[in-house]
Design a protein around this motif. Structure first.
Motif, PDB file in Angstrom:
ATOM      1  N   PHE A 112     -33.526 -29.893   1.400  1.00 31.93           N
ATOM      2  CA  PHE A 112     -33.931 -28.560   0.761  1.00 31.93           C
ATOM      3  C   PHE A 112     -32.713 -28.525  -0.319  1.00 31.93           C
ATOM      4  O   PHE A 112     -32.861 -28.879  -1.204  1.00 31.93           O
ATOM      5  CB  PHE A 112     -33.642 -27.023   1.026  1.00 31.93           C
ATOM      6  N   LEU A 113     -31.137 -29.060  -0.018  1.00 32.61           N
ATOM      7  CA  LEU A 113     -29.857 -29.786  -1.440  1.00 32.61           C
ATOM      8  C   LEU A 113     -30.681 -30.298  -1.878  1.00 32.61           C
ATOM      9  O   LEU A 113     -30.080 -30.921  -2.949  1.00 32.61           O
ATOM     10  CB  LEU A 113     -28.552 -29.150  -0.635  1.00 32.61           C
ATOM     11  N   LYS A 114     -31.090 -31.578  -1.424  1.00 24.37           N
ATOM     12  CA  LYS A 114     -31.632 -33.323  -2.151  1.00 24.37           C
ATOM     13  C   LYS A 114     -32.753 -32.329  -2.893  1.00 24.37           C
ATOM     14  O   LYS A 114     -32.506 -33.050  -4.320  1.00 24.37           O
ATOM     15  CB  LYS A 114     -31.914 -33.825  -1.630  1.00 24.37           C
ATOM     16  N   GLU A 115     -33.863 -32.172  -2.764  1.00 21.30           N
ATOM     17  CA  GLU A 115     -35.503 -31.465  -2.919  1.00 21.30           C
ATOM     18  C   GLU A 115     -35.450 -30.600  -2.501  1.00 21.30           C
ATOM     19  O   GLU A 115     -36.341 -30.575  -1.609  1.00 21.30           O
ATOM     20  CB  GLU A 115     -36.413 -32.567  -2.765  1.00 21.30           C
ATOM     21  N   PRO A 116     -35.129 -29.501  -3.478  1.00 24.17           N
ATOM     22  CA  PRO A 116     -35.625 -27.867  -3.292  1.00 24.17           C
ATOM     23  C   PRO A 116     -37.042 -27.670  -3.536  1.00 24.17           C
ATOM     24  O   PRO A 116     -38.047 -28.758  -3.680  1.00 24.17           O
ATOM     25  CB  PRO A 116     -35.162 -26.791  -4.202  1.00 24.17           C
ATOM     26  N   THR A 117     -37.582 -27.033  -2.550  1.00 24.82           N
ATOM     27  CA  THR A 117     -39.224 -26.459  -2.712  1.00 24.82           C
ATOM     28  C   THR A 117     -39.306 -25.379  -3.404  1.00 24.82           C
ATOM     29  O   THR A 117     -40.337 -24.973  -3.807  1.00 24.82           O
ATOM     30  CB  THR A 117     -39.855 -26.516  -1.278  1.00 24.82           C
ATOM     31  N   ALA A 119     -39.137 -22.712  -6.554  1.00 23.11           N
ATOM     32  CA  ALA A 119     -39.183 -23.647  -8.146  1.00 23.11           C
ATOM     33  C   ALA A 119     -38.121 -22.792  -8.564  1.00 23.11           C
ATOM     34  O   ALA A 119     -37.313 -24.101 -10.063  1.00 23.11           O
ATOM     35  CB  ALA A 119     -40.703 -22.238  -9.099  1.00 23.11           C
ATOM     36  N   VAL A 120     -37.062 -21.739  -8.712  1.00 23.29           N
ATOM     37  CA  VAL A 120     -35.975 -21.831  -9.229  1.00 23.29           C
ATOM     38  C   VAL A 120     -35.186 -22.744  -9.296  1.00 23.29           C
ATOM     39  O   VAL A 120     -34.657 -23.357  -9.981  1.00 23.29           O
ATOM     40  CB  VAL A 120     -35.074 -20.163  -9.179  1.00 23.29           C
ATOM     41  N   MET A 121     -34.629 -22.258  -7.307  1.00 23.55           N
ATOM     42  CA  MET A 121     -33.930 -24.134  -7.547  1.00 23.55           C
ATOM     43  C   MET A 121     -33.120 -25.505  -7.543  1.00 23.55           C
ATOM     44  O   MET A 121     -32.877 -25.943  -7.745  1.00 23.55           O
ATOM     45  CB  MET A 121     -33.794 -24.285  -5.998  1.00 23.55           C
ATOM     46  N   SER A 122     -35.267 -25.790  -8.057  1.00 16.40           N
ATOM     47  CA  SER A 122     -35.770 -27.800  -8.285  1.00 16.40           C
ATOM     48  C   SER A 122     -35.106 -27.080  -9.601  1.00 16.40           C
ATOM     49  O   SER A 122     -34.815 -28.504  -9.861  1.00 16.40           O
ATOM     50  CB  SER A 122     -37.106 -27.262  -7.814  1.00 16.40           C
ATOM     51  N   GLY A 123     -35.235 -26.384 -10.111  1.00 17.21           N
ATOM     52  CA  GLY A 123     -35.022 -26.923 -11.752  1.00 17.21           C
ATOM     53  C   GLY A 123     -33.274 -26.278 -11.746  1.00 17.21           C
ATOM     54  O   GLY A 123     -32.273 -27.575 -12.521  1.00 17.21           O
ATOM     55  N   VAL A 124     -32.087 -25.477 -10.879  1.00 16.61           N
ATOM     56  CA  VAL A 124     -31.105 -25.324 -11.008  1.00 16.61           C
ATOM     57  C   VAL A 124     -30.426 -26.531 -10.136  1.00 16.61           C
ATOM     58  O   VAL A 124     -29.424 -27.673 -10.692  1.00 16.61           O
ATOM     59  CB  VAL A 124     -30.886 -24.056 -10.213  1.00 16.61           C
ATOM     60  N   ILE A 125     -30.630 -27.062  -9.342  1.00 14.15           N
ATOM     61  CA  ILE A 125     -30.126 -28.541  -9.287  1.00 14.15           C
ATOM     62  C   ILE A 125     -30.721 -29.518  -9.454  1.00 14.15           C
ATOM     63  O   ILE A 125     -30.278 -30.955  -9.330  1.00 14.15           O
ATOM     64  CB  ILE A 125     -30.950 -28.197  -6.841  1.00 14.15           C
ATOM     65  N   GLY A 126     -32.447 -29.668  -9.583  1.00 11.58           N
ATOM     66  CA  GLY A 126     -32.854 -30.650 -10.745  1.00 11.58           C
ATOM     67  C   GLY A 126     -31.834 -31.370 -11.938  1.00 11.58           C
ATOM     68  O   GLY A 126     -31.608 -32.522 -12.258  1.00 11.58           O
ATOM     69  N   GLY A 127     -31.106 -29.801 -12.303  1.00 15.84           N
ATOM     70  CA  GLY A 127     -30.500 -30.128 -13.425  1.00 15.84           C
ATOM     71  C   GLY A 127     -29.032 -30.915 -12.959  1.00 15.84           C
ATOM     72  O   GLY A 127     -28.573 -31.117 -14.059  1.00 15.84           O
ATOM     73  N   ASN A 128     -28.836 -30.613 -12.129  1.00 21.52           N
ATOM     74  CA  ASN A 128     -27.049 -30.685 -11.715  1.00 21.52           C
ATOM     75  C   ASN A 128     -27.351 -31.319  -9.978  1.00 21.52           C
ATOM     76  O   ASN A 128     -26.560 -30.462  -9.521  1.00 21.52           O
ATOM     77  CB  ASN A 128     -26.560 -29.606 -12.072  1.00 21.52           C
ATOM     78  N   PRO A 129     -28.136 -32.270  -9.906  1.00 27.61           N
ATOM     79  CA  PRO A 129     -27.515 -33.013  -8.401  1.00 27.61           C
ATOM     80  C   PRO A 129     -26.745 -32.916  -7.924  1.00 27.61           C
ATOM     81  O   PRO A 129     -26.152 -33.415  -8.513  1.00 27.61           O
ATOM     82  CB  PRO A 129     -29.012 -33.932  -8.318  1.00 27.61           C
ATOM     83  N   THR A 131     -24.338 -34.719  -4.715  1.00 23.06           N
ATOM     84  CA  THR A 131     -24.058 -35.707  -3.852  1.00 23.06           C
ATOM     85  C   THR A 131     -24.395 -35.362  -2.628  1.00 23.06           C
ATOM     86  O   THR A 131     -24.322 -34.398  -2.022  1.00 23.06           O
ATOM     87  CB  THR A 131     -22.581 -36.023  -4.617  1.00 23.06           C
ATOM     88  N   GLU A 132     -24.452 -36.553  -1.514  1.00 23.30           N
ATOM     89  CA  GLU A 132     -24.541 -36.410  -0.139  1.00 23.30           C
ATOM     90  C   GLU A 132     -23.147 -35.796   0.327  1.00 23.30           C
ATOM     91  O   GLU A 132     -22.863 -34.967   1.393  1.00 23.30           O
ATOM     92  CB  GLU A 132     -24.299 -37.930   0.551  1.00 23.30           C
ATOM     93  N   GLU A 133     -21.827 -36.240  -0.065  1.00 22.63           N
ATOM     94  CA  GLU A 133     -20.302 -35.256   0.411  1.00 22.63           C
ATOM     95  C   GLU A 133     -20.650 -33.971  -0.329  1.00 22.63           C
ATOM     96  O   GLU A 133     -20.039 -33.396   0.616  1.00 22.63           O
ATOM     97  CB  GLU A 133     -19.379 -36.157  -0.939  1.00 22.63           C
ATOM     98  N   GLU A 134     -21.093 -33.716  -1.877  1.00 21.38           N
ATOM     99  CA  GLU A 134     -21.448 -31.915  -1.968  1.00 21.38           C
ATOM    100  C   GLU A 134     -21.949 -31.304  -0.864  1.00 21.38           C
ATOM    101  O   GLU A 134     -22.160 -30.215  -0.582  1.00 21.38           O
ATOM    102  CB  GLU A 134     -21.507 -31.788  -3.421  1.00 21.38           C
ATOM    103  N   ILE A 135     -23.084 -32.137  -0.635  1.00 23.53           N
ATOM    104  CA  ILE A 135     -24.338 -31.236   0.524  1.00 23.53           C
ATOM    105  C   ILE A 135     -23.913 -31.650   1.628  1.00 23.53           C
ATOM    106  O   ILE A 135     -23.388 -30.335   2.234  1.00 23.53           O
ATOM    107  CB  ILE A 135     -25.571 -32.528  -0.414  1.00 23.53           C
ATOM    108  N   ASN A 136     -22.828 -32.100   1.968  1.00 26.49           N
ATOM    109  CA  ASN A 136     -22.168 -31.732   3.263  1.00 26.49           C
ATOM    110  C   ASN A 136     -21.713 -30.901   3.448  1.00 26.49           C
ATOM    111  O   ASN A 136     -21.228 -30.241   4.295  1.00 26.49           O
ATOM    112  CB  ASN A 136     -21.700 -32.996   4.398  1.00 26.49           C
TER     113      ASN A 136
END
Length: 148
Positions: A112-117, A119-129, A131-136
């Motif tokens: 979900f944090l890589k590709e949110p489903t 609409a709001v979170m895809s806009g937020v994370i899409g603009g500032n993805p 990293t793998e370390e940040e997701i962890n």
């Protein structure tokens, strides 16, 4: 006028209107909680005040350290009450996100944090993805929150 321009103008006006309602008209808990705390501190017994001071110091230490949720701006919309991290009231509390995201969004939290489903979170994370370390780091914090 051109149809796409009209659609854009209407969408922009709706977005601004919804933003106004969400941030100015609907009161959040931030102001109420601070006023209540400020007004009651002087009338509390010394022991209670000391306990609250310790709790506040613990929270401040956790909140004072630049954790990933602060660094990436998550606390602008979300809180994590289980970790005593107070943030915005726009998004849901993330205390149970570690266990609830998969049922709500159909993906494990890492995915979900890589590709949110949403609409709001895809806009937020899409603009500032992230990293793998940040997701962890986010997943670890949310797992800790769900275990409290």
């Amino acid at each position: 006028m051109n149809k796409p321009i009209i659609h854009f103008i209407i969408s922009a006006l709706l977005g601004l209107g919804i933003g106004y309602i969400a941030f100015d008209v609907i009161p959040g808990n931030d102001g109420q909680g601070q006023e209540a705390t400020t007004g009651n501190e002087s009338s509390k017994p010394a022991e209670t005040a000391k306990e609250e001071k310790k709790s506040t110091e613990t929270t401040s230490a956790a909140a004072g350290e630049e954790n990933i949720l602060q660094a990436k701006g998550c606390l602008g919309c979300h809180s994590v009450e289980a970790l005593n991290l107070t943030g915005g009231a726009t998004g849901p509390d993330l205390s149970d996100a570690f266990t609830n995201v998969e049922g709500k969004h159909g993906k494990a939290i890492e995915e979900f944090l890589k590709e949110p489903t949403s609409a709001v979170m895809s806009g937020v994370i899409g603009g500032n993805p992230l990293t793998e370390e940040e997701i962890n780091q986010v997943v670890k914090m949310l797992k800790d929150a769900s275990e409290k």
